[in-house]
Design a protein around this motif. Structure first.
Motif, PDB file in Angstrom:
ATOM      1  N   SER A   1       0.652  -1.329  -0.071  1.00 48.12           N
ATOM      2  CA  SER A   1      -0.131   0.010  -0.051  1.00 48.12           C
ATOM      3  C   SER A   1       0.759   1.225   0.017  1.00 48.12           C
ATOM      4  O   SER A   1       0.298   2.243  -0.024  1.00 48.12           O
ATOM      5  N   LYS A   2       2.146   0.990   0.001  1.00 48.36           N
ATOM      6  CA  LYS A   2       3.087   2.340   0.139  1.00 48.36           C
ATOM      7  C   LYS A   2       4.240   2.006  -0.993  1.00 48.36           C
ATOM      8  O   LYS A   2       5.406   1.636  -0.390  1.00 48.36           O
ATOM      9  N   PRO A   3       3.924   2.357  -2.184  1.00 51.87           N
ATOM     10  CA  PRO A   3       5.103   2.169  -3.341  1.00 51.87           C
ATOM     11  C   PRO A   3       5.809   3.267  -2.812  1.00 51.87           C
ATOM     12  O   PRO A   3       5.696   4.428  -2.562  1.00 51.87           O
ATOM     13  N   ARG A   4       7.417   2.721  -3.055  1.00 53.14           N
ATOM     14  CA  ARG A   4       8.466   3.571  -2.812  1.00 53.14           C
ATOM     15  C   ARG A   4       8.681   4.751  -4.270  1.00 53.14           C
ATOM     16  O   ARG A   4       8.859   4.359  -5.217  1.00 53.14           O
ATOM     17  N   LEU A   5       8.217   5.920  -4.049  1.00 56.87           N
ATOM     18  CA  LEU A   5       8.098   7.030  -5.055  1.00 56.87           C
ATOM     19  C   LEU A   5       9.135   7.940  -4.865  1.00 56.87           C
ATOM     20  O   LEU A   5       9.289   8.538  -3.706  1.00 56.87           O
ATOM     21  N   THR A   6       9.777   8.707  -5.773  1.00 57.94           N
ATOM     22  CA  THR A   6      10.642  10.060  -6.010  1.00 57.94           C
ATOM     23  C   THR A   6       9.983  11.049  -6.664  1.00 57.94           C
ATOM     24  O   THR A   6       8.978  10.623  -7.406  1.00 57.94           O
ATOM     25  N   GLN A   7      10.380  12.140  -6.304  1.00 54.75           N
ATOM     26  CA  GLN A   7       9.997  13.305  -6.995  1.00 54.75           C
ATOM     27  C   GLN A   7       9.911  13.229  -8.495  1.00 54.75           C
ATOM     28  O   GLN A   7       9.021  13.837  -9.126  1.00 54.75           O
ATOM     29  N   GLY A   8      10.961  12.894  -9.041  1.00 51.92           N
ATOM     30  CA  GLY A   8      11.328  13.219 -10.285  1.00 51.92           C
ATOM     31  C   GLY A   8      11.481  11.748 -10.977  1.00 51.92           C
ATOM     32  O   GLY A   8      11.083  10.689 -10.306  1.00 51.92           O
ATOM     33  N   ASN A   9      11.815  11.864 -12.146  1.00 52.80           N
ATOM     34  CA  ASN A   9      11.963  10.326 -12.922  1.00 52.80           C
ATOM     35  C   ASN A   9      13.315  10.549 -14.010  1.00 52.80           C
ATOM     36  O   ASN A   9      13.198   9.670 -14.933  1.00 52.80           O
ATOM     37  N   SER A  10      14.094  11.143 -13.832  1.00 51.17           N
ATOM     38  CA  SER A  10      15.252  11.321 -14.661  1.00 51.17           C
ATOM     39  C   SER A  10      16.220  10.294 -14.376  1.00 51.17           C
ATOM     40  O   SER A  10      16.613  10.080 -13.236  1.00 51.17           O
ATOM     41  N   PHE A  11      16.376   9.489 -15.466  1.00 55.66           N
ATOM     42  CA  PHE A  11      17.492   8.456 -15.217  1.00 55.66           C
ATOM     43  C   PHE A  11      18.902   8.909 -14.924  1.00 55.66           C
ATOM     44  O   PHE A  11      19.491   8.228 -14.245  1.00 55.66           O
ATOM     45  N   ASP A  12      19.168   9.972 -15.097  1.00 54.29           N
ATOM     46  CA  ASP A  12      20.414  10.754 -14.930  1.00 54.29           C
ATOM     47  C   ASP A  12      20.574  11.089 -13.609  1.00 54.29           C
ATOM     48  O   ASP A  12      21.584  11.497 -13.211  1.00 54.29           O
ATOM     49  N   LYS A  13      19.613  10.998 -12.837  1.00 55.11           N
ATOM     50  CA  LYS A  13      19.607  11.540 -11.458  1.00 55.11           C
ATOM     51  C   LYS A  13      19.095  10.269 -10.621  1.00 55.11           C
ATOM     52  O   LYS A  13      18.016  10.088 -10.433  1.00 55.11           O
ATOM     53  N   LYS A  14      20.195   9.736 -10.061  1.00 56.04           N
ATOM     54  CA  LYS A  14      20.014   8.684  -9.056  1.00 56.04           C
ATOM     55  C   LYS A  14      18.846   8.822  -8.102  1.00 56.04           C
ATOM     56  O   LYS A  14      17.812   7.734  -7.939  1.00 56.04           O
ATOM     57  N   ASN A  15      18.795   9.722  -7.551  1.00 58.80           N
ATOM     58  CA  ASN A  15      17.658   9.889  -6.375  1.00 58.80           C
ATOM     59  C   ASN A  15      16.406  10.405  -6.929  1.00 58.80           C
ATOM     60  O   ASN A  15      15.216  10.311  -6.326  1.00 58.80           O
ATOM     61  N   ASP A  16      16.366  10.705  -8.468  1.00 60.97           N
ATOM     62  CA  ASP A  16      14.946  10.862  -9.043  1.00 60.97           C
ATOM     63  C   ASP A  16      14.362   9.653  -9.839  1.00 60.97           C
ATOM     64  O   ASP A  16      13.098   9.459  -9.685  1.00 60.97           O
ATOM     65  N   TYR A  17      15.058   8.843 -10.115  1.00 61.29           N
ATOM     66  CA  TYR A  17      14.639   7.394 -10.651  1.00 61.29           C
ATOM     67  C   TYR A  17      14.522   6.276  -9.688  1.00 61.29           C
ATOM     68  O   TYR A  17      15.251   5.728  -9.133  1.00 61.29           O
ATOM     69  N   ASP A  18      13.233   5.907  -9.959  1.00 64.96           N
ATOM     70  CA  ASP A  18      12.870   4.867  -8.827  1.00 64.96           C
ATOM     71  C   ASP A  18      12.454   3.455  -9.585  1.00 64.96           C
ATOM     72  O   ASP A  18      12.295   3.601 -10.814  1.00 64.96           O
ATOM     73  N   TYR A  19      11.914   2.378  -9.008  1.00 60.63           N
ATOM     74  CA  TYR A  19      11.535   1.090  -9.522  1.00 60.63           C
ATOM     75  C   TYR A  19      10.326   1.525 -10.384  1.00 60.63           C
ATOM     76  O   TYR A  19      10.203   0.857 -11.453  1.00 60.63           O
ATOM     77  N   TRP A  20       9.501   2.293 -10.075  1.00 68.24           N
ATOM     78  CA  TRP A  20       8.083   2.586 -10.989  1.00 68.24           C
ATOM     79  C   TRP A  20       8.453   3.189 -12.176  1.00 68.24           C
ATOM     80  O   TRP A  20       7.879   3.310 -13.283  1.00 68.24           O
ATOM     81  N   ASP A  21       9.623   4.274 -12.169  1.00 68.20           N
ATOM     82  CA  ASP A  21      10.018   4.882 -13.311  1.00 68.20           C
ATOM     83  C   ASP A  21      10.595   3.849 -14.295  1.00 68.20           C
ATOM     84  O   ASP A  21      10.363   3.906 -15.488  1.00 68.20           O
ATOM     85  N   ASN A  22      11.403   3.016 -13.939  1.00 72.91           N
ATOM     86  CA  ASN A  22      12.047   1.942 -14.651  1.00 72.91           C
ATOM     87  C   ASN A  22      10.859   1.169 -15.345  1.00 72.91           C
ATOM     88  O   ASN A  22      11.028   0.782 -16.654  1.00 72.91           O
ATOM     89  N   MET A  23       9.939   0.824 -14.409  1.00 70.75           N
ATOM     90  CA  MET A  23       8.688  -0.075 -14.873  1.00 70.75           C
ATOM     91  C   MET A  23       8.018   0.759 -16.065  1.00 70.75           C
ATOM     92  O   MET A  23       7.906   0.328 -17.325  1.00 70.75           O
ATOM     93  N   ASP A  24       7.848   1.901 -15.865  1.00 67.61           N
ATOM     94  CA  ASP A  24       7.319   2.939 -16.709  1.00 67.61           C
ATOM     95  C   ASP A  24       7.950   2.894 -18.172  1.00 67.61           C
ATOM     96  O   ASP A  24       7.431   3.026 -19.212  1.00 67.61           O
ATOM     97  N   TYR A  25       9.331   2.814 -17.889  1.00 65.32           N
ATOM     98  CA  TYR A  25      10.352   2.834 -19.179  1.00 65.32           C
ATOM     99  C   TYR A  25      10.077   1.781 -20.175  1.00 65.32           C
ATOM    100  O   TYR A  25      10.049   1.767 -21.292  1.00 65.32           O
ATOM    101  N   VAL A  26      10.020   0.586 -19.352  1.00 61.39           N
ATOM    102  CA  VAL A  26      10.186  -0.806 -20.072  1.00 61.39           C
ATOM    103  C   VAL A  26       8.727  -0.711 -20.647  1.00 61.39           C
ATOM    104  O   VAL A  26       8.433  -1.173 -21.733  1.00 61.39           O
ATOM    105  N   ILE A  27       7.396  -0.326 -20.096  1.00 63.90           N
ATOM    106  CA  ILE A  27       6.240  -0.618 -20.559  1.00 63.90           C
ATOM    107  C   ILE A  27       6.297   0.368 -21.974  1.00 63.90           C
ATOM    108  O   ILE A  27       5.622   0.025 -23.049  1.00 63.90           O
ATOM    109  N   SER A  28       6.722   1.585 -22.113  1.00 63.91           N
ATOM    110  CA  SER A  28       6.715   2.434 -23.161  1.00 63.91           C
ATOM    111  C   SER A  28       7.338   1.895 -24.282  1.00 63.91           C
ATOM    112  O   SER A  28       7.198   2.019 -25.393  1.00 63.91           O
TER     113      SER A  28
END
Length: 223
Positions: free
Chosen positions: A75-102
């Motif tokens: 019930s608590k996905p770990r989400l970051t504020q941004g989604n830039s792959f070039d910024k480690k603190n921005d890119y999370d598990y769900w951003d990576n999943m978004d990328y693969v789906i796209s």
């Protein structure tokens, strides 16, 4: 689903033959480059669907070491504020999943997503299942290439309330995508969910390695 409920079809009414590969751990094990290589290969081989687990387990991390959940709580996905792959603190598990789906979408490949693999359901409450399914539905309801595979190699009767919570929560938000249930080997979703309003089509798993999972004679499943 076709008007006679007997086959898949595209929006323009043409029959659709679902040829699916099991890329179960794609989100867990593959880097972006590896995922693209995999999708390119499957596209060349003629596959049009990939089955993949969103949460293989509640402690799952991706190839970059990012956890999907906070404290293993769906019930608590770990989400970051941004989604830039070039910024480690921005890119999370769900951003990576978004990328693969796209990337799959670009190649005309559907992603058949298993929200949580069945062996984990005993560690999830109905409330957590509902919140998690709501998160998933809101995040992916507008993607063109999603199929929902509720369940994950278990009997629906083992957690009927939780599987129904996931299915109905997704359906209440996502009206665009098909939903089914991935049963245990030698079983069919018809046994538990055939008349549930969230189920669009039934799935049968023949089993693998051996027929040790075949308990149908005792259970007298009705198809």
């Amino acid at each position: 689903i076709s008007a006679n409920s007997r086959y898949f079809q595209t929006e323009d009414g043409n029959p659709f033959f679902l040829l699916c590969d099991n890329g179960w751990l794609l989100f867990k094990k593959c880097t972006r480059e590896e995922a693209v290589q995999y999708l390119d290969t499957r596209k060349q081989q003629g596959f049009n669907v990939v089955q993949v687990m969103v949460l293989h387990d509640l402690a799952v991390t991706d190839a970059y070491g990012d956890s999907a959940l906070v404290n293993h709580d769906p019930s608590k996905p770990r989400l970051t504020q941004g989604n830039s792959f070039d910024k480690k603190n921005d890119y999370d598990y769900w951003d990576n999943m978004d990328y693969v789906i796209s990337e799959a979408e670009k190649r005309g490949i559907y992603m058949a997503l298993v929200p949580v693999w069945g062996s984990n359901i005993k560690n999830i409450s109905v409330e957590q299942a509902t919140a998690y399914a709501t998160f998933l539905a809101n995040r992916y309801k507008d993607k063109s290439n999603i199929i929902w595979l509720n369940g994950g190699d278990v009997k629906g009767s083992e957690a009927l309330d939780k599987w129904n919570a996931i299915g109905s929560s997704i359906r209440s938000i996502d009206k665009n995508h098909l939903i089914t249930y991935h049963p245990r080997g030698r079983n069919s979703s018809t046994a538990w969910f055939h008349n549930e309003p969230w189920l669009d089509f039934n799935m049968f798993q023949s089993g693998h390695r051996s027929y040790a999972q075949d308990t149908s004679a005792e259970e007298k499943l009705h198809y």
